[in-house]
Structures are given as C-alpha cells and as structure tokens.
Design a protein around this motif. Structure first.
Motif, PDB file in Angstrom:
ATOM      1  N   UNK A  11       0.857  -1.194   0.000  1.00  0.00           N
ATOM      2  CA  UNK A  11       0.000   0.000   0.000  1.00  0.00           C
ATOM      3  C   UNK A  11       0.885   1.233   0.000  1.00  0.00           C
ATOM      4  N   UNK A  12       0.681   2.098  -0.971  1.00  0.00           N
ATOM      5  CA  UNK A  12       1.422   3.357  -1.005  1.00  0.00           C
ATOM      6  C   UNK A  12       0.446   4.503  -0.791  1.00  0.00           C
ATOM      7  N   UNK A  13       0.764   5.326   0.213  1.00  0.00           N
ATOM      8  CA  UNK A  13      -0.075   6.486   0.519  1.00  0.00           C
ATOM      9  C   UNK A  13       0.452   7.680  -0.265  1.00  0.00           C
ATOM     10  N   UNK A  14      -0.398   8.315  -1.033  1.00  0.00           N
ATOM     11  CA  UNK A  14       0.066   9.490  -1.759  1.00  0.00           C
ATOM     12  C   UNK A  14      -1.093  10.437  -2.027  1.00  0.00           C
ATOM     13  N   UNK A  15      -0.729  11.634  -2.446  1.00  0.00           N
ATOM     14  CA  UNK A  15      -1.751  12.619  -2.811  1.00  0.00           C
ATOM     15  C   UNK A  15      -2.005  12.552  -4.304  1.00  0.00           C
ATOM     16  N   UNK A  16      -3.262  12.517  -4.680  1.00  0.00           N
ATOM     17  CA  UNK A  16      -3.628  12.551  -6.099  1.00  0.00           C
ATOM     18  C   UNK A  16      -4.735  13.600  -6.286  1.00  0.00           C
ATOM     19  N   UNK A  17      -4.988  13.902  -7.546  1.00  0.00           N
ATOM     20  CA  UNK A  17      -6.181  14.665  -7.880  1.00  0.00           C
ATOM     21  C   UNK A  17      -7.260  13.652  -8.210  1.00  0.00           C
ATOM     22  N   UNK A  18      -8.379  13.689  -7.513  1.00  0.00           N
ATOM     23  CA  UNK A  18      -9.422  12.688  -7.669  1.00  0.00           C
ATOM     24  C   UNK A  18     -10.668  13.345  -8.255  1.00  0.00           C
ATOM     25  N   UNK A  19     -11.202  12.742  -9.301  1.00  0.00           N
ATOM     26  CA  UNK A  19     -12.401  13.300  -9.919  1.00  0.00           C
ATOM     27  C   UNK A  19     -13.632  12.750  -9.191  1.00  0.00           C
ATOM     28  N   UNK A  20     -14.191  13.544  -8.315  1.00  0.00           N
ATOM     29  CA  UNK A  20     -15.293  13.110  -7.456  1.00  0.00           C
ATOM     30  C   UNK A  20     -16.594  13.003  -8.249  1.00  0.00           C
ATOM     31  N   UNK A  21     -16.827  13.999  -9.082  1.00  0.00           N
ATOM     32  CA  UNK A  21     -17.972  13.972  -9.999  1.00  0.00           C
ATOM     33  C   UNK A  21     -17.508  14.702 -11.259  1.00  0.00           C
ATOM     34  N   UNK A  22     -18.266  14.646 -12.330  1.00  0.00           N
ATOM     35  CA  UNK A  22     -17.725  15.128 -13.602  1.00  0.00           C
ATOM     36  C   UNK A  22     -17.130  16.537 -13.506  1.00  0.00           C
ATOM     37  N   UNK A  23     -15.840  16.638 -13.757  1.00  0.00           N
ATOM     38  CA  UNK A  23     -15.169  17.928 -13.773  1.00  0.00           C
ATOM     39  C   UNK A  23     -14.754  18.446 -12.412  1.00  0.00           C
ATOM     40  N   UNK A  24     -15.172  17.775 -11.348  1.00  0.00           N
ATOM     41  CA  UNK A  24     -14.838  18.234  -9.989  1.00  0.00           C
ATOM     42  C   UNK A  24     -13.637  17.433  -9.481  1.00  0.00           C
ATOM     43  N   UNK A  25     -12.445  17.959  -9.714  1.00  0.00           N
ATOM     44  CA  UNK A  25     -11.213  17.291  -9.298  1.00  0.00           C
ATOM     45  C   UNK A  25     -10.720  17.904  -7.996  1.00  0.00           C
ATOM     46  N   UNK A  26     -10.409  17.050  -7.037  1.00  0.00           N
ATOM     47  CA  UNK A  26     -10.021  17.544  -5.719  1.00  0.00           C
ATOM     48  C   UNK A  26      -8.822  16.762  -5.211  1.00  0.00           C
ATOM     49  N   UNK A  27      -8.023  17.432  -4.397  1.00  0.00           N
ATOM     50  CA  UNK A  27      -6.896  16.741  -3.773  1.00  0.00           C
ATOM     51  C   UNK A  27      -7.427  15.621  -2.890  1.00  0.00           C
ATOM     52  N   UNK A  28      -6.809  14.453  -3.007  1.00  0.00           N
ATOM     53  CA  UNK A  28      -7.211  13.313  -2.173  1.00  0.00           C
ATOM     54  C   UNK A  28      -5.952  12.617  -1.683  1.00  0.00           C
ATOM     55  N   UNK A  29      -6.010  12.062  -0.476  1.00  0.00           N
ATOM     56  CA  UNK A  29      -4.937  11.229   0.059  1.00  0.00           C
ATOM     57  C   UNK A  29      -5.430   9.800  -0.002  1.00  0.00           C
ATOM     58  N   UNK A  30      -4.710   8.982  -0.750  1.00  0.00           N
ATOM     59  CA  UNK A  30      -5.262   7.668  -1.082  1.00  0.00           C
ATOM     60  C   UNK A  30      -4.221   6.566  -0.964  1.00  0.00           C
ATOM     61  N   UNK A  31      -4.709   5.331  -0.945  1.00  0.00           N
ATOM     62  CA  UNK A  31      -3.859   4.148  -1.026  1.00  0.00           C
ATOM     63  C   UNK A  31      -3.813   3.697  -2.496  1.00  0.00           C
TER      64      UNK A  31
END
Lengths: 356, 356, 356
Positions: free
Chosen positions: B110-130
């Motif tokens: 498991x690698x923890x990192x920050x990504x840009x996550x598209x939550x809904x169409x066009x809504x990209x947000x910083x996310x901390x994910x595995x």
C-alpha cells in the motif's frame, strides 16, 4: 460537528507540548513506559524522541517550517498527548454513594452547586454538579428498594431531578409544572419511591435541561435486579457517560488525556454501561476486542449481539460485555473522529482498555 | 447538515446543464434510454424535452424569469443530472487487490500518496489515497490467512494504518504512540498478522485521522469465514463505503451522477456491505425492495431483520441481502435529503439499483 | 443542532408570557388543572403563581434584575408554556382520508398547495401541503387493495409523489426523470397500484425533496396486513411524524405547546407509529413507561424488544407498543434537549402521554 473546535478550543501547540511534557515527567504511566519499546523501522528512528527544539516564534516568521518539520511538530503534539495519558486532574465523578438508612429507606442527599471542574489538564471550567462531582455520585440500589432523595439547590436557577428510565409514580418524575414545581434557588425537594425496574438508568435535571444537563447535572442510577440470576457474572462493572455540551467531548466528565482507562486482567469479563447525556450520537469503537450487547435502556435485548462500534444516541443506555482476551493497550473512542482527534492530537472522547 | 452546500459547491446552473447535456450525448445509458419512454400526462407533455433555450444573462437581468420558467429551469437541471448518470469520471476505487504470495503469506503493498481525484464530472479535488484509489484497493482474505502489508508513506504527514474490526495483536493495531510510532513522510512500515475474525471490516489511517480518513485514506478489508457454510449464497457481493468529509457526500469515492449503479438480473441475490468512513450518520434508503440485515461489524445478527432504510453510523459496517425481484431502475440514497438533492438536482449520496 | 434557535426563533419573553397566559385563560386543560395541586415545599411556595408583574423595559435598563428575579422570570416562562399545553392552533393534519370507490379501486385525491400553517400559537408559516393538511391526510388501506391516487399540483414548482416503503412497480415509484416526468405546476398525475406490502409507510415528494418535504409535502401511508392475526390488538393506534426543517422541530406538524397529547385510559394498549421525515435523528423518550418495539419500516422485528428512548433516523419508521399502566401526565419528547427546551421553556418536539 462543526463546533468540535469551538467546544475544545485547542491551546497553542507550544503550550500543549510544554504541558504534555511536564505531565509525562510528573506521572510515569504504563503508556509512557510502553512508548520506549515501540516497534520502529530504521526510517523513522529519528522520530519524536529526537524532535528538534521548537523554533523561536520570530524564527518561524522569518523562515516558515519545512513540510518535514511540520510533520515532526504534529507528531510531537500527538505523542505528548498520548504520553500524558492518563493525566491527573482534580476531581473525579461517578463515585459510588453510600446511602444513610432510615427505617429501611435508603436516603441520599444531593446538593446542586456550581464548581470549577478540571476537564483536562489545566482546563478548568464552570460546571453545575451534584455533590461536587461530574458525573454526579453513582446511585446503586436494588429493585424493590425504598429510596429517598433529598435535593438541595444552591444554583442560581431553579432545577428538578428526573429519574430517566425509572417507572416511578408520576409525582416523583421531576418535570417542572407537569409533575411538580421547580426547586427554587436555595430551596429543597425530597423524592421518595420504591425502585420499580432494574437496569442502567440515569438521573439528571429536567429544567432548562439543555443547559443544566449540558453543564453537568447528571449521574448514573443503577438498579440491580431482585433476581440476581438474571445478571451476567462480571469481574468489572463500569459506567461510561458521554457528554458533548459545555465541557466539550467528555467521558465521565473528562476529556482525553484526563479520561480514565479501563484496566482488566487477561481473561476477565467487563460490563460497560454506556449512557449518553449529550446532544449528539457517539458511535463508540473498541479496538482489539468486540462488545456483546446485552441490554438497551435497562431492558435485556431478546438475544445478545456483537459489534465493535456501538452507536449511542442522546438519552440511550446500552449495556455491553467485553471479554478481555487480547492483551495490550487498546484505543477506545468515539468514531466521529472530530470528537476524538485533531491536528493537535487526540482529545475528548478517547480512552483505552488496558488488558494486562 | 448545514454544510451540504459548502461541501458540494454547486457549479453554475448553466455550466451544469451544458455538462449534463454533453455527458448524455457522449454516454448513452440505460437511464437516458429510459427517459425517452417515461409515462407522461398530457398536462406535462411540454416537459423538459421542450425546455426553452436558457435566456441570456443580461436578458434575465432585465426581465426576471416567471415562476413557470423557474420551475422549468429547475426541472431541466434535475433532468440533466439524471441523464448524466452514471457519468464517467477518471479513477475508480475499491478494486480487488491480488496479493503476492511469499511462502504462504499473502503480501500486499500500500502506497499512501496525494492525487487529484475526480469526485464527480469535472470536480477534481486533492485526495490522500492508497495506491491511487479512493476507496483504497479492496483487501479480501480468509479467516486464518497470514497477511503482510507493506505501507509506504509518500504523504507530507506521518500516517498509520488501523485494521478496523480485526482483532489483531496489539502491535499491529496501528495507533500512533500507543501501538507503534507513526510512519514518517518517506518512511515505510510492515504489518503482519494471522487474520483473526471474519466479516466486513475496514483499513484506514489512525493518525490525524479526522483529516486523513476524510481525505481518503480508507479501504475495505473483507474476511471470508473459514467455514464457507456460514456465508449466504449470493450472486453479487458488493461494498458501499460512505464518506462526508473533504470530497462532499460520496459513495465509494464518487458523488452522483458519477456513482456506480448496482446492476442485477431479476431473481439474483445481492449482498451489500455498508461501511461508514464519514463523520455523520447516513440512513441509506433503497426503493422498490427491502434489505435483510444479516451482520453488524462483521458479526452475524442473532436473527436477520428487514428494513428499507438502514441507519449507518461512523465506523459501523452493516451487511444486508437484497432479493432483486422488482424490475426497474430504483433510486438508492441517503435519506438525509440534504446529502442527496438540492434545487440543482440530485448529487452526493445517490445511486441506483437496476434490476434487469 | 446549532440551528435550534434559528429554526424556532423565540418570540420575546414578554410576548410569550402574555400569550401563554391568554391561552390558559381561554382553554382550561387537564394540565392547567393539574398545576393547581402540584406538590410544593414551603421553600418554593412563593413560586410562579405569585410571580411579580414584569418590570417596565426602561426600569430593567436602570436596574438589572437580580439572580432570583431572573430565575423567577425563567420559571414563569416555563410554566406559561406548560399551562398553554395543549394549545389550540388552526389546522390539524394526519386526518384519515376516506377513498371514493370506483369499481373496487380505492380512489384518493391529493392536491399540493401552499398554505399558511399555524405551527404553534401565533406562529404562522408558509407550508407546502397535501389537501391543506400537515401532515397530509392519512391513507390507510389493506394489503392487496387496488388504489388510485390523483395528484394535482398547485405549487409554483414541479413535484412528484414517492410511496416510501411500498414495493410498487417502478413506474409508480415517483422519482422524477427516473420513473416519470415531474408533475409541472398546474398539472396532474395519477398513480395506481395494488398495495404490495403491509406496514407503516409514508408518501412524500421526491422532487427538490429537501425543500418540498421540509416544507410539508408528506403523510402517513399505512397498510394493514391481509392476515389480521399478524396484527397486535391495540386500543389506540396512532402516528407520530417527526420533522425538523422549515417549521422547526415538530410532531405531526405542530410544535409544543400546540402538539397533541396522547390520551389513554389506564390498562389500554397503544401502538405508536414513529416516522421521521426530517434531516436529523430524533431519539424519542417516553417517561413513566417503556415502549416495546415490534416493527421497523413496516417489517416485524424478529423478536420484540423494550426501550424508553428510541432513536429514529430520517426515513425510518418504527412501530412500538405501550401499555398504559402508570397513571399521570408523562412527558414524551426528543432527547436531543435542544429540540425540546430552551431557557424560554419547552418547545418543538414535546408532547405528553396522559394515562387517566
């Protein structure tokens, strides 16, 4: 939820660190001892133990701390909080109250007054309490007992005592202007009844109660059943009262790291009586072992059921059993994480189950 | 509750309509097809299909829209949202992770990192994910398996992994400064244990967790029982993770219309494993069919019970069965309506069960 | 929680007292009568009955009231609220609706419109309702009945009716753009189905529903089982619909002291069908007697269980039985105390069970 910060105003990071460190020096705890032998990878060997001295404020203004330094600073705050646990504070609530016997009647005296209550180390707040305690003293009787409760009101407001969960005659129910007149400042009132039903109940103010219960006018009223065979045999029988009003997020009147851990020997059976005197739900999560739910509001569930996270709503009581089978120090906290942790470390509704 | 708008800032009505329309053109869906054959009374035959072109902004300033025009505009926004469902977005979480086998041990990275996550169409947000996913990859093992989990931290903060619901030995419990030192930025840590108890569990950060879990450091940890006869036979076995923090109201990391529908053939049996990683309760309501509740926090309920609205509190997991007996497209959403719909249409915690 | 005051803006203390007093004069109630024979200690004999006339505003500005005077003033407000209960207000919801019979089909007419609704004495607010009632008229049918429901929309917005809990065919499910087009302002729509499953269900808007249900587009849809032997025999069968949106904290569309008490003769059995149409949980607490929970969302629980505080989440329905064994007037309220009481007295989600 959004008022977590509001209810628990974080002290400055520096002040907290200082206090945490002092607390650790003053009170060597099992957790502090534990910390010295934690597993650590080479990569993090430079952890909090060797945290650099905090920079001078003006230095910080000149050169903002790097990401790494900020991570270290955050970890140091978290560590200080844990090392301070269980932190000594003045005052302890929920102490078992011994009644005076008057011709077979168990007589209790409750005095309502305002005190300064130390919620967590150094955080003293005005509290309205019974007999100087928060939670009030624990009343513990048996089904069928005759009890008399003298209430003296030394508060600046009128008050009333409601026996939440007890099916008393209506004139003993403690609801102002419905079952009695309120007890004026300086006045007294006497409740008397035969204890009608067993279980984990509560007593608390029922006058201006959002404020008065929020300020601390609450306590456990536990009724053992006449038929003892109905009771599970346990080694430890404990009460955990949740609150979220005037004093922030508290367990038995204290916020972490001043909450009291639950300590058991391996193999022991624990009964926990959860009681929610707050205005929000609190799903309490136990690490490492499950809870077996046996009663709701003092009434047996039709069949016991298991969980590790129990959602407790305002006014509810839930009785659970825990078999202390898994040795170690286990976090035990509300899983609304904003009631339990911030960037400054754990606070509020956090304690531990220590299985020795 | 009041932060619904705050968490899900509505894009401008016009932008949403435009996007919704494009999405519909690009992705013909069963719902879009369905819309063309909806029952319609003569009175509303002039419905959204013939919605007038949106007025120019300055025109609107000169003559405010009539009530009827405003109603049409609102309906058009609602229709665009539904027609866009299920909307394509970049990234999909909860993908089953295959372990590497090392002498009988199932090894996960498991690698923890920050990504840009598209939550809904066009809504990209910083996310901390595995592993770049939100929720993190699904870990699925069997009671008694030996597992090893390498965690690499590429985040700017320290972190820790807690296996929520698993009764692991205490040094594998993932609580900073109680059971281990936190995993510093750039550092790694390895967990290893024999999987102790079956059920629907979770893994997530236990360090600065209100933020880190809120940002996405969470995933499902499912343990099949050793004794397969204990498991209900199902055709579809699915996970629904609820969250309400950094990315607004989401199901499996996405907000409507980007949530994934549950698709079943008539007669199939579905198992849904609800998991709440948020800070609020979410009473999930299924239309058209009931749910049979079989387990809580991975433990069988003493007897199954039925409902159509299941209240899921933070940290809880509930397993339910649904018999897909009623054909059609059925709304499936949180019944705190402010988590699911606004004047701009449905959003957040809404998906559908499609029975074909 | 923090919007309690916002939702229920307290009228001025003086105005409330004046109104409370008038209400008491106008409507002699059992509670008002009861008040005259409350137990009172000598110490508090000078209670609210002899409350001094309210000081002139400018006098108050000159000399602030003493603590004792403030306590008296608070108690007087509380007393006025209780004495006003049950306060008469215009309009009553949840009235049983008799269908028209059309060749074996039970035909109901529902008209959606805006009215001014008197939530509590003198507090009139805009409401969106079915047939002028809040809650809408009670629909009560039997499993297997054929029902037809004509809906006429006289609102400025489109709407839709969802039969929450009923497992109807999908084209009767009332979800805009998924199962039908919305019903435009001025338009009508007809639902028709064979009633599929018994229990305590609801009908409400499913279009812009956070607003429309919040404004009052809701009602009880009760289905008696075909097999009558499945039903518990009760003397009183009642509905309590909770809401917390546009009109503050209400029970069946009214806030205390305008809520309707539940009146039973000693020895009678009561069935209460709780339904939550709001956005928050409401743990309803009954004084003096326990509740036996028999059904959830219209489905029998595997075994009945007892409680005195039942947590009801949005969208849920819970059926309970109460044996009216304990004579008196018993408070019955949401135990989120900020939904039930302020310094100005009880309000919102408070009523009483009166056992005669």
């Amino acid at each position: 939820m959004s008022n977590a910060d509001h209810l628990n105003p974080p002290t400055s990071r520096r002040a907290f660190l200082r206090r945490g460190t002092l607390a650790t020096l003053a009170i060597p705890t099992s957790l502090a001892a534990l910390n010295s032998c934690l597993p650590a990878k080479p990569e993090e060997a430079r952890a909090a133990s060797s945290a650099p001295p905090a920079p001078e404020p003006h230095a910080a203004a000149v050169a903002p701390p790097t990401r790494a330094a900020r991570a270290e600073e955050m970890d140091a705050m978290h560590e200080a909080g844990v090392k301070a646990f269980p932190a000594k504070t003045e005052g302890k609530g929920n102490l078992l109250m011994s009644p005076r016997l008057d011709r077979g009647v168990k007589v209790y005296e409750l005095t309502c007054s305002e005190v300064q209550w130390e919620v967590s180390p150094g955080k003293r707040m005005a509290a309205w309490v019974y007999n100087g305690q928060l939670p009030g003293p624990q009343i513990r009787v048996r089904e069928g007992d005759r009890v008399r409760i003298h209430v003296k009101n030394e508060l600046p407001e009128s008050t009333c005592v409601h026996f939440h969960g007890l099916e008393v005659p209506v004139d003993q129910d403690g609801v102002p202007f419905i079952t009695q007149k309120p007890i004026k400042p300086g006045a007294s009132f006497t409740y008397e009844f035969t204890v009608p039903n067993a279980g984990s109940h509560m007593y608390h103010s029922h006058h201006n109660a959002a404020k008065q219960v929020g300020m601390g006018l609450l306590g456990a009223f536990i009724v053992e059943p006449k038929d003892k065979s109905r009771e599970p045999k346990v080694d430890i029988d404990t009460v955990m009262i949740l609150n979220d009003m005037a004093h922030g997020y508290t367990l038995n009147g204290k916020g972490f790291p001043a909450t009291e851990p639950l300590v058991a020997k391996r193999g022991q059976k624990i009964r926990i009586r959860f009681m929610n005197e707050g205005m929000q739900i609190h799903p309490m999560h136990l690490h490492g072992m499950h809870m077996t739910v046996i009663a709701k509001d003092g009434w047996d569930q039709p069949a016991p059921w298991k969980c590790d996270t129990l959602n407790i709503a305002p006014g509810e009581r839930w009785d659970v059993l825990v078999d202390a089978t898994n040795p170690g120090t286990w976090a035990f906290h509300c899983h609304i994480l904003t009631h339990a942790e911030s960037e400054h470390g754990m606070f509020g509704m956090v304690t531990a189950l220590i299985v020795q």
